[in-house]
Every structure is written in C-alpha cells, then in structure tokens.
Write an enzyme that holds these catalytic residues in place. Structure first.
Site, mmCIF file in Angstrom:
data_model
loop_
_atom_site.group_PDB
_atom_site.id
_atom_site.type_symbol
_atom_site.label_atom_id
_atom_site.label_comp_id
_atom_site.label_asym_id
_atom_site.label_seq_id
_atom_site.Cartn_x
_atom_site.Cartn_y
_atom_site.Cartn_z
ATOM 1 N N ASP A 286 5.215 8.346 -1.568
ATOM 2 C CA ASP A 286 4.248 7.822 -0.603
ATOM 3 C C ASP A 286 3.158 7.092 -1.396
ATOM 4 O OD1 ASP A 286 2.885 7.122 1.664
ATOM 5 O OD2 ASP A 286 2.909 9.122 2.551
HETATM 6 C C1 BGC Z 1 1.775 6.509 4.715
HETATM 7 C C2 BGC Z 1 3.230 6.093 4.800
HETATM 8 C C3 BGC Z 1 3.334 4.591 4.785
HETATM 9 C C4 BGC Z 1 2.675 4.052 3.535
HETATM 10 C C5 BGC Z 1 2.751 2.545 3.415
HETATM 11 C C6 BGC Z 1 1.059 5.836 3.564
HETATM 12 O O1 BGC Z 1 -0.313 6.067 3.663
HETATM 13 O O2 BGC Z 1 1.682 7.905 4.602
HETATM 14 O O3 BGC Z 1 3.810 6.606 5.953
HETATM 15 O O4 BGC Z 1 4.674 4.198 4.849
HETATM 16 O O5 BGC Z 1 1.307 4.444 3.560
HETATM 17 O O6 BGC Z 1 2.025 1.908 4.394
#
Ligand code: BGC
Length: 718
Positions: free
Chosen positions: A288
């Site tokens: 993540d």
């Molecule tokens: C989120 C993810 C997301 C990623 C990219 C993160 O803060 O938890 O779900 O895909 O950002 O935007």
C-alpha cells in the site's frame, strides 16, 4: 495537481520519499554495486499448475523469456522494476517503470473500487460504492461493473486497477466500509470474484486489497491486529483465497497494518506461507502507498515484490544485497512475479491508449451505473403501502443529502463525474409535483407545505464528512447514528405528515432506533453513484421493485456489536462479528443480514437435497421453489445458511454458504438450484495446520434472509 496526502506525509515524516530520483538501483547508501562485472546465470524455472492457470498467454515461452531476461538485467535494472517512481501520478497513472531496451512495458496503476480514480484528472462513471453493489447480491452484475471500470481506466493508459477492496466489514464504523462488499465471508468472496473476472476480461490486472485484516482507518498505518490462526484463516482470508484461486487475480496489495506483530509487507506467514505456498499465487504483490513498506531485503524475503509509490525503503536494496541479507535469486523471484503479470496480461504486446474520452462515461456505463444503483437500494420498512409513490403525488423533499452530489469518500476511491444526479433531481425528473425545502429548520410556510403534501421524502444519512479513508478523508465513524439535527428533522416532519419516507445514504449500517416507528418507509441508498438520483426515483415511484438485500446487519444498538477500537495501538479480532456474533449472543438486530423488502411477497416451498450425505470432497445440490405471491414482478435473493451440528470446535450458529436469484412475475414459480461444496464447511484445525471437513450432521436452512430460514433439512458428510 492532486498530490494527495502522500506528498505531505513524505515531507513531514520521511524526508524525500522519492529518494531523489526514480532509480533505486543506484541509491545504495554507499554500498558497492554488486553487478559491476556481470556473469550471472539465473535459476531455471519450470511452470507449475498455478503459473499455468494464472497465465492467459503462452506460459512456457513467457517463463523462458523471463529466465533469459533475469540473466541479462543488471541488479540495478531489476531493482528499478520493483518500485513506483514517485508520490504523484505520472501522466495520469501510478507508474512502475519498465525497461524499453528489454521490451518490458512497466505497470500503470489506478484506483479504484468505484470507478476511474479522480487522481487521473479525467471524469469517469461514478459507480455505486462496493457496499451498494454488494447489496445487489449479483456477482454476474458485478462482473459487468468490473469490465466497465477496466475500460474506463484503460482509456487513460492504466493497466492495473487497484480494486476490489475485499476486506471484511468487521464493524460498520470502519471509515472504508463503503468500499468493500459485505460482513460475510462467502458473499464477499463471490462479489469479489465477479468483479475481478470482469476487470481481467478486459486485459486489465485487478489488484485485490488490502491483504490482510485491514478494517480500521484512524490507526491504519500502525495498528497491530492480533488474530488467532483459526480466525485468520476462516474469517479474514477466505475471500482473498477465492480471488487468487477462483478468479486468478493478477495482483495483491499488502495492507498497512500489522498482523500478529508484523507489518503486512514484512509478514512472511501471510505473503509467502499462505499466499504463495498454499494458494499458489503467481502474480505480484505491491505495498500500500507510502508507509506501507517497512523494509528493503526483509520485505522482499517476506514476499513483497513492489514498493509503491516510490522507493522509500527499496532504494537501500543494494545495501541489503551487499550485506548478504538478500540474494539476487531472491530479487529474481520478485522480478519474475512482476514480469509474469506484464507478459501474461499482454501489456508488452498491446498499444497503451493514452487518452480515449469516448470510453469514459459512455451511455452503456451510465446505464449500468443506474441499473446497479436501482438493484442495490434496500427497502427496510414499508408500512401502510407508503411505497411506491404515485408519480402524480405531491412530494416534499427535505434533508441534508437531498440535493447533494453524495457519491462517497474523498479518499483514494474518489471519482470525478461530469454530472451527478442528486436524489432531488432524480425525483423531480419523474414526479409531477416535487417541492424542495432547502432548510432543515422549517419555517411556518414550510410546515404548511409539509402538512399539505401527499408524502415527505427525507433524504439524509452520511457524507464524506462523516466516513472515509483516513488522512485524505474523514476516517472512521464516531458512532452509528444519524446526525442529531437530521433525527430532529425526521421527527418534525413526522409530526406534520403521516407519510414520511426516509432515504438513508451511507456506507453501511445506520441505527434507526428512536425514530423508526415515526416514519412509514425507509430505504438504504448507500452512495449510489452518478446516476443514483434516477435510481432512487425508480424505486420510490415503483418503476423498479426494490431488489437490494443488506450485506450487513443493522443492530438496535452499537453495544450489540464487538467493540470497535480506532485509537489503541493494538486490537484483537475474535471469531465472531456481524450476524454470526449477533446469532451467537442471541441478540436480535433491527434489520438482519440479508434482509430487504420489495413491492411483492414470496413463498418458499419444496426444499430438496439431492443426497442425504456427501463426501468431504463432494458437493451438495439443493433446490427450492419460490413463488411470487403478490401483484408486482420482482426479484428475490434466495439465501442458504448451514449449521454444523455437533462440531468438535466452536462454530457460528449458521453461516451463509450459497445464494441465488430469481425474478418472478405475479403468481410465477421457479425452482432455484444452489450448490454447497463440502469443502466450504471445513474449519481450520490449528493443531494439524490443515482444513478439516468434519464428518458430522449439517442443517441446511433456506429463506429470504439470515433471520428467516423456514425451510430446513439435514445431511451428513461421510
Ligand atoms: C489506499 C489504497 C490505494 C492507494 C493508492 C492508499 O492510501 O489505502 O487503497 O489503492 O492509496 O491510491
């Protein structure tokens, strides 16, 4: 330019997350480069049953090509394939660079679970949020949504969709409840599989997230989730296994949080023992975004392949190699996963479309968004024939969300649409006498208007100010209640007019105690997407009979649920939550899991089990007749729960194990067939580290929702 919170987090907490540039292979913290004089023969790789199942292309040729590349690429070039290039989107996507000289296309990622990410700065179809799509209980419909979303993200050059979110809804206060599908493992898995199949049918890689046990926002970056092995296996992971094995998801995103003392990106038990070794996952794992990677070599050995969105940790990979903490064959494993995805999904052979506006917000996609929203609205209460409304009825519309473009969280799942139809606009388009009262504080004239109306529609509930992703959105909910001013408004209009219809918007359960008996009808309309206003009108005016069924329980009080702790550094997740918890504690919810009314009634009869016993590797076929006993054509969701009788381990009183749908004309009867694989009845035997299908008696319970399963029969596993 939307830098999001990532830029901020880097600046504040980490210094320059990008490490000064994109090529982490050269950012070695002073360690000597290990690939100066290159004479390297990579380990050979024989395709396995799992890599063959994963690869839609010519897998023998692809694996051989990867082996050749692993012998040619320098260590620095390999590391460069293993991280994103920065904390902002590059030409509309989150970029993991390829290497043109070697014909490696790289990866272009975009959120997200409800449509084309707003980060891309193009408008897209805002589909209803995942939880509303969960309320359709229709994996085939969800497959169409996945395919449409894939087409839209492809139109800006993306090839990896950062969706679906398939974390279980452990508690409705979770800020991202709206993104996932369900509180139930089986239902969640089925919906996730549908979505992934749709996405990948368009050649786009689906990245299932967030692996694993990610269900609190406010402490998401640090919280340590303690969960016993049986609970982990049976409650927090089965839907990920189905995503990998049944839908062959191309990618998995590791979660921010810790599980049993290890951050998910460092958690070899999750990433390697279970995901790779047991499930045979053949694609790549990316972290993540920012604060989701906690090691260099350590994360790679645990099973992380890509650090996103930039090499905060992976820029030290050369150091880890020089220190002997990781070897080049370890890197090769990660690079093979990354290249396999790129080549098996054909990213190297097709032209990336950089901008095709004609593929976004198409008539087909907008119609689909409306269809799904109409199908997902759940009718919770309908007294005295309040609904459907006659289109000619004089309707007063009030409430904080009446004329709000309320399509959900403003975090990573946010979508910008050219037009969002509000509830008011939808109702005004179909009703002949619709009056909007803009203020919640009713004047004397407003009171007279309310009193004189045929019906009052209060469009209320939550917004992105109340719930969403942490850091970039509102985070977790403070409670399960409606805002006090909205309750006061409901009570004020109910005192003036007996026909009050409440439209609740929000990601999951909203308590109705205290005011429920004052109103005649309640629908839960979630965040219904850019066509949501039309869908609300379709249901309220009876153009479509409601078909949604709750993918969560609505308790009478929050105290009936397991505690939700979004402040402590550590939490413990037990075996029970949702309806399994309520059933286990003998607590009655206000609205049970699976519940939803419509404009007709159904009768169930003739439950029939194809056999009285099944083998542990067999499956049971069940049929039941469903009759529409009312006067309106409508859709019913038939639900099958199973109780394990005399199990040697604690079980939930019942678990959803199958569901199916049928659409019936008045007086029509159809037979619905459902299948229960015996393997789904297994529990995880921690002592044996194995699943066991117990040879005991099981009761099949069939009916319209979890608290109404009148037809019951037993069978044995022998
Ligand atoms: C989120 C993810 C997301 C990623 C990219 C993160 O803060 O938890 O779900 O895909 O950002 O935007």
């Amino acid at each position: 330019m939307r830098l999001g919170w990532w830029g901020l987090a880097c600046a504040v907490a980490l210094g320059a997350c990008d490490g000064g540039g994109g090529d982490a292979g050269t950012m070695d913290g002073g360690a000597p480069a290990v690939d100066a004089a290159r004479d390297y023969v990579p380990e050979p790789f024989e395709p396995t049953a799992e890599t063959r199942a994963y690869c839609a292309g010519d897998d023998d040729a692809i694996e051989a090509r990867i082996t050749t590349l692993l012998g040619q690429l320098s260590v620095a070039e390999k590391i460069a394939l293993m991280h994103g290039v920065g904390t902002a989107v590059v030409e509309r996507t989150w970029l993991v660079e390829g290497n043109e000289a070697y014909g490696i296309p790289g990866l272009h990622m975009l959120d997200g679970p409800r449509g084309l990410s707003a980060f891309t700065e193009a408008n897209g179809t805002a589909f209803p949020v995942g939880m509303m799509r969960g309320a359709t209980w229709d994996p085939a419909l969800e497959e169409r949504v996945g395919a449409a979303m894939a087409r839209e993200i492809q139109s800006v050059g993306a090839d990896v969709l950062l969706a679906p979110t398939i974390n279980i809804l452990r508690h409705p206060r979770w800020g991202r409840a709206q993104e996932t599908y369900s509180e139930d493992v089986h239902h969640l898995g089925a919906m996730g599989v549908g979505f992934i199949l749709g996405v990948q049918s368009e050649g786009v890689i689906a990245s299932v997230k967030h692996y694993a046990a990610n269900s609190i926002e406010d402490t998401r970056h640090t919280v340590d989730v303690t969960v016993d092995e049986r609970t982990l296996r049976e409650i927090y992971l089965p839907h990920f296994r189905r995503a990998v094995q049944d839908a062959r998801a191309g990618s998995v995103m590791s979660a921010y949080n810790q599980v049993n003392g290890l951050y998910c990106d460092l958690n070899g038990h999750l990433l390697t023992d279970i995901l790779r070794d047991e499930w045979g996952f053949a694609g790549f794992v990316e972290s993540d975004w920012i604060l989701g990677t906690h090691g260099d070599g350590e994360s790679v050995t645990a099973g992380l392949d890509i650090e996103m969105p930039s090499p905060t940790e992976f820029r030290f990979m050369q150091r880890a190699l020089a220190a002997g903490e990781i070897t080049e064959p370890d890197l090769d494993d990660a690079v093979r996963h990354i290249l396999r995805a790129q080549f098996c999904f054909g990213l190297d052979t097709r032209e990336r479309v950089l901008d095709d506006p004609s593929a976004r917000e198409t008539a087909e996609h907008l119609a689909l968004a409306r269809e799904v929203a109409t199908r997902g609205i759940v009718l919770l209460r309908n007294e005295a024939g309040a609904l459907p409304l006659a289109p000619t009825a004089s309707v007063v519309v009030v409430g904080r969300n009446a004329d709000v473009e309320n399509i959900g969280d403003e975090g990573s799942s946010d979508v910008s649409s050219s037009e969002v139809i509000t509830a008011l606009e939808g109702l005004a388009a179909q009703g002949t006498s619709v009056t909007h009262l803009t203020s919640s504080a009713l004047s004397a004239a407003d009171e007279a208007t309310v009193a004189a109306a045929d019906a009052v529609v209060v469009v209320t509930g939550l917004t992105s100010d109340d719930e969403g992703e942490a850091d970039i959105g509102a985070g977790d909910r403070e409670d399960l209640l409606l805002p006090a001013a909205e309750i006061a408004l409901i009570e004020a209009v109910a005192a003036l007019n007996p026909r009050v219809i409440v439209v609740l918007e929000g990601g999951s359960a909203i308590l109705v105690e205290g005011w429920v008996d004052d109103v005649e009808a309640i629908v839960h309309a979630f965040y219904p997407g850019s066509q949501g206003g039309h869908a609300i009108a379709d249901v309220l005016f009876g153009v479509e009979a409601p078909a949604g069924r709750l993918p969560f329980s609505v308790p009478t009080q929050e105290a009936d649920l397991p505690p939700f702790d979004n402040t402590s550094p550590g939490v413990t997740y037990g075996y029970f939550h949702g309806y399994r918890h309520l059933d286990n504690e003998g607590l009655s919810p206000r609205y049970p899991f699976g519940f939803g009314l419509t404009y007709t009634t159904f009768a169930y009869a003739n439950l029939s089990l194809a056999a009285s016993s099944v083998a542990p590797d067999g499956s049971l076929t069940v049929t039941v007749d469903v009759t529409n006993t009312g006067a309106t054509r409508a859709r019913e969701t038939v639900q099958l729960y199973v109780a394990a009788i005399g199990s040697r381990v604690p079980r939930a009183p019942q678990d959803l194990r199958a569901f199916g749908q049928v659409e019936l004309d008045p007086a029509e009867t159809q037979t619905v067939e459902l299948t229960v694989p015996a393997s789904d009845l297994a529990f995880y035997d921690v002592d044996a580290s194995a699943w066991e299908v117990e040879a005991i008696e099981y009761e099949v319970r069939v009916g319209p929702h979890s608290a109404d399963t009148p037809l019951r029969e037993t069978f044995r596993v022998e």
